[in-house]
Design a protein around this motif. Structure first.
Motif, PDB file in Angstrom:
ATOM      1  N   MET A   1      16.768 -25.722 -58.070  1.00  0.00           N
ATOM      2  CA  MET A   1      18.270 -25.992 -57.128  1.00  0.00           C
ATOM      3  C   MET A   1      19.396 -26.429 -57.561  1.00  0.00           C
ATOM      4  N   ARG A   2      19.384 -26.149 -58.663  1.00  0.00           N
ATOM      5  CA  ARG A   2      21.080 -26.155 -59.573  1.00  0.00           C
ATOM      6  C   ARG A   2      21.684 -25.148 -59.456  1.00  0.00           C
TER       7      ARG A   2
ATOM      8  N   SER B   1      23.189 -24.309 -56.002  1.00  0.00           N
ATOM      9  CA  SER B   1      24.188 -25.523 -55.542  1.00  0.00           C
ATOM     10  C   SER B   1      25.430 -25.354 -56.770  1.00  0.00           C
ATOM     11  N   LYS B   2      25.137 -24.680 -57.322  1.00  0.00           N
ATOM     12  CA  LYS B   2      26.655 -24.246 -58.770  1.00  0.00           C
ATOM     13  C   LYS B   2      26.586 -22.929 -58.387  1.00  0.00           C
ATOM     14  N   SER B   3      25.740 -22.222 -57.757  1.00  0.00           N
ATOM     15  CA  SER B   3      26.586 -20.882 -56.800  1.00  0.00           C
ATOM     16  C   SER B   3      26.861 -20.895 -55.914  1.00  0.00           C
ATOM     17  N   ALA B   4      26.803 -21.966 -54.925  1.00  0.00           N
ATOM     18  CA  ALA B   4      27.421 -22.356 -53.921  1.00  0.00           C
ATOM     19  C   ALA B   4      29.157 -22.356 -54.282  1.00  0.00           C
ATOM     20  N   LEU B   5      29.136 -24.139 -55.314  1.00  0.00           N
ATOM     21  CA  LEU B   5      30.407 -24.589 -55.658  1.00  0.00           C
ATOM     22  C   LEU B   5      30.802 -23.293 -56.392  1.00  0.00           C
ATOM     23  N   SER B   6      30.539 -22.558 -57.040  1.00  0.00           N
ATOM     24  CA  SER B   6      31.440 -21.668 -57.018  1.00  0.00           C
ATOM     25  C   SER B   6      31.924 -20.434 -56.881  1.00  0.00           C
TER      26      SER B   6
ATOM     27  N   PHE C   1      32.678 -32.370 -70.564  1.00  0.00           N
ATOM     28  CA  PHE C   1      31.594 -31.392 -70.179  1.00  0.00           C
ATOM     29  C   PHE C   1      30.243 -32.774 -69.665  1.00  0.00           C
ATOM     30  N   ARG C   2      30.868 -33.291 -70.399  1.00  0.00           N
ATOM     31  CA  ARG C   2      29.217 -34.343 -69.525  1.00  0.00           C
ATOM     32  C   ARG C   2      29.164 -35.124 -67.955  1.00  0.00           C
ATOM     33  N   HIS C   3      30.352 -35.198 -68.283  1.00  0.00           N
ATOM     34  CA  HIS C   3      31.040 -35.619 -66.415  1.00  0.00           C
ATOM     35  C   HIS C   3      30.529 -34.549 -65.388  1.00  0.00           C
ATOM     36  N   LYS C   4      30.978 -33.344 -65.792  1.00  0.00           N
ATOM     37  CA  LYS C   4      30.672 -32.065 -64.787  1.00  0.00           C
ATOM     38  C   LYS C   4      29.741 -31.576 -64.929  1.00  0.00           C
ATOM     39  N   ALA C   5      28.839 -31.525 -65.762  1.00  0.00           N
ATOM     40  CA  ALA C   5      27.554 -31.490 -66.449  1.00  0.00           C
ATOM     41  C   ALA C   5      26.191 -32.572 -64.476  1.00  0.00           C
ATOM     42  N   SER C   6      26.769 -33.959 -64.868  1.00  0.00           N
ATOM     43  CA  SER C   6      26.369 -34.649 -63.923  1.00  0.00           C
ATOM     44  C   SER C   6      26.421 -34.794 -62.758  1.00  0.00           C
ATOM     45  N   SER C   7      27.708 -34.228 -62.410  1.00  0.00           N
ATOM     46  CA  SER C   7      28.662 -33.868 -61.392  1.00  0.00           C
ATOM     47  C   SER C   7      28.111 -33.115 -60.091  1.00  0.00           C
ATOM     48  N   VAL C   8      27.761 -31.571 -61.199  1.00  0.00           N
ATOM     49  CA  VAL C   8      26.501 -30.199 -60.553  1.00  0.00           C
ATOM     50  C   VAL C   8      25.555 -30.831 -59.883  1.00  0.00           C
ATOM     51  N   LYS C   9      24.916 -31.903 -60.716  1.00  0.00           N
ATOM     52  CA  LYS C   9      23.637 -32.547 -61.154  1.00  0.00           C
ATOM     53  C   LYS C   9      23.690 -33.040 -59.749  1.00  0.00           C
ATOM     54  N   ARG C  10      24.303 -34.063 -59.142  1.00  0.00           N
ATOM     55  CA  ARG C  10      24.734 -35.403 -58.516  1.00  0.00           C
ATOM     56  C   ARG C  10      24.869 -34.299 -57.118  1.00  0.00           C
ATOM     57  N   ILE C  11      25.453 -32.869 -56.901  1.00  0.00           N
ATOM     58  CA  ILE C  11      25.908 -32.256 -56.356  1.00  0.00           C
ATOM     59  C   ILE C  11      24.620 -31.510 -55.495  1.00  0.00           C
ATOM     60  N   ALA C  12      23.661 -30.633 -56.312  1.00  0.00           N
ATOM     61  CA  ALA C  12      22.432 -30.522 -56.462  1.00  0.00           C
ATOM     62  C   ALA C  12      21.392 -31.645 -55.740  1.00  0.00           C
ATOM     63  N   ASP C  13      21.694 -32.567 -55.630  1.00  0.00           N
ATOM     64  CA  ASP C  13      20.441 -34.082 -55.474  1.00  0.00           C
ATOM     65  C   ASP C  13      20.593 -34.580 -54.357  1.00  0.00           C
ATOM     66  N   ILE C  14      22.539 -34.178 -54.430  1.00  0.00           N
ATOM     67  CA  ILE C  14      23.310 -34.931 -52.545  1.00  0.00           C
ATOM     68  C   ILE C  14      22.817 -33.256 -51.599  1.00  0.00           C
ATOM     69  N   MET C  15      22.984 -32.327 -51.856  1.00  0.00           N
ATOM     70  CA  MET C  15      22.779 -31.296 -50.761  1.00  0.00           C
ATOM     71  C   MET C  15      21.169 -31.380 -50.526  1.00  0.00           C
ATOM     72  N   CYS C  16      20.415 -31.700 -51.508  1.00  0.00           N
ATOM     73  CA  CYS C  16      19.235 -31.594 -51.358  1.00  0.00           C
ATOM     74  C   CYS C  16      18.089 -33.069 -50.305  1.00  0.00           C
TER      75      CYS C  16
ATOM     76  N   ASP D   1      18.328 -27.830 -49.078  1.00  0.00           N
ATOM     77  CA  ASP D   1      17.515 -27.837 -50.183  1.00  0.00           C
ATOM     78  C   ASP D   1      17.061 -25.894 -50.415  1.00  0.00           C
ATOM     79  N   GLN D   2      16.365 -26.162 -51.897  1.00  0.00           N
ATOM     80  CA  GLN D   2      16.369 -24.309 -52.132  1.00  0.00           C
ATOM     81  C   GLN D   2      16.079 -23.390 -51.270  1.00  0.00           C
ATOM     82  N   SER D   3      15.197 -24.541 -50.195  1.00  0.00           N
ATOM     83  CA  SER D   3      13.949 -23.914 -48.985  1.00  0.00           C
ATOM     84  C   SER D   3      15.216 -22.807 -47.845  1.00  0.00           C
ATOM     85  N   PHE D   4      16.488 -23.691 -47.731  1.00  0.00           N
ATOM     86  CA  PHE D   4      17.769 -23.830 -47.225  1.00  0.00           C
ATOM     87  C   PHE D   4      18.513 -22.664 -47.138  1.00  0.00           C
ATOM     88  N   PHE D   5      18.609 -22.170 -48.465  1.00  0.00           N
ATOM     89  CA  PHE D   5      18.998 -21.603 -49.784  1.00  0.00           C
ATOM     90  C   PHE D   5      18.849 -20.186 -49.250  1.00  0.00           C
TER      91      PHE D   5
END
Length: 184
Positions: free
Chosen positions: A1-2, A5-10, A108-123, A128-132
């Motif tokens: 899922m990461r 979500s990272k693709s969507a953000l980009s 970079f730590r904050h950025k990585a945790s933010s991207v992970k949190r976005i993936a979690d929130i999207m799920c 989720d992955q099946s939606f994408f």
């Protein structure tokens, strides 16, 4: 899922332009559908199908934008600011770290945790992955960015590679290219 979500953000900063491009294509197709210079094989049925295809793409773009904005709104203020500066505004990492008064490593730590949190929130909210996979797996403009992130390890801090962005717009306007060549 990461990766999804990272693709969507980009892609986020290009979504409005993509939706506007589709609107212009649909308008042009509608204006020229009964034109005397329109090719004979471009029947009303053909035009209607192309317009429906474009509108389905626009629906996907709008849904992606809503999903991203909904997830970002649920982040903490610092994570929201980092995501917006990196992915929405395209600000360089060094500049963001300086702006937020933190070391580059902490950023970079904050950025990585933010991207992970976005993936979690999207799920959590149903994206989720099946939606994408069901919505975007067949879309070349989305998959080009996804593949760049997965296979090239791209951080996409500056957004997708310019050639990928060009490919995205070519893919969207592909359905209208042949039609335009006959009108000119």
């Amino acid at each position: 899922m990461r990766y999804w979500s990272k693709s969507a953000l980009s892609l986020y900063r290009y979504l409005n332009t993509m939706a506007d491009t589709i609107d212009r294509l649909v308008l042009d197709m509608g204006k020229n559908s009964n034109s005397a210079v329109a090719p004979k094989y471009h029947s009303t049925y053909y035009q209607a199908n192309k317009i429906m295809e474009l509108m389905d793409r626009k629906r996907k773009i709008v849904n992606l934008k809503v999903a991203i904005e909904d997830a970002v709104s649920k982040l903490s203020p610092i994570d929201r600011r980092i995501i917006m500066l990196v992915f929405f505004d395209g600000v360089r990492s060094e500049t963001i770290a300086e702006l937020l008064n933190m070391s580059l490593r902490t950023f970079f730590r904050h950025k990585a945790s933010s991207v992970k949190r976005i993936a979690d929130i999207m799920c959590e909210i149903g994206y989720d992955q099946s939606f994408f996979e069901s919505e975007y797996f067949g879309e070349k403009w989305f998959m080009a960015v996804y593949n760049e992130i997965v296979y090239k390890g791209c951080e996409c801090e500056d957004g997708p590679d310019r050639s990928v962005v060009k490919q995205m717009f070519n893919e969207i306007s592909r359905v209208n290219m042949a039609y335009n060549s006959y009108l000119s």
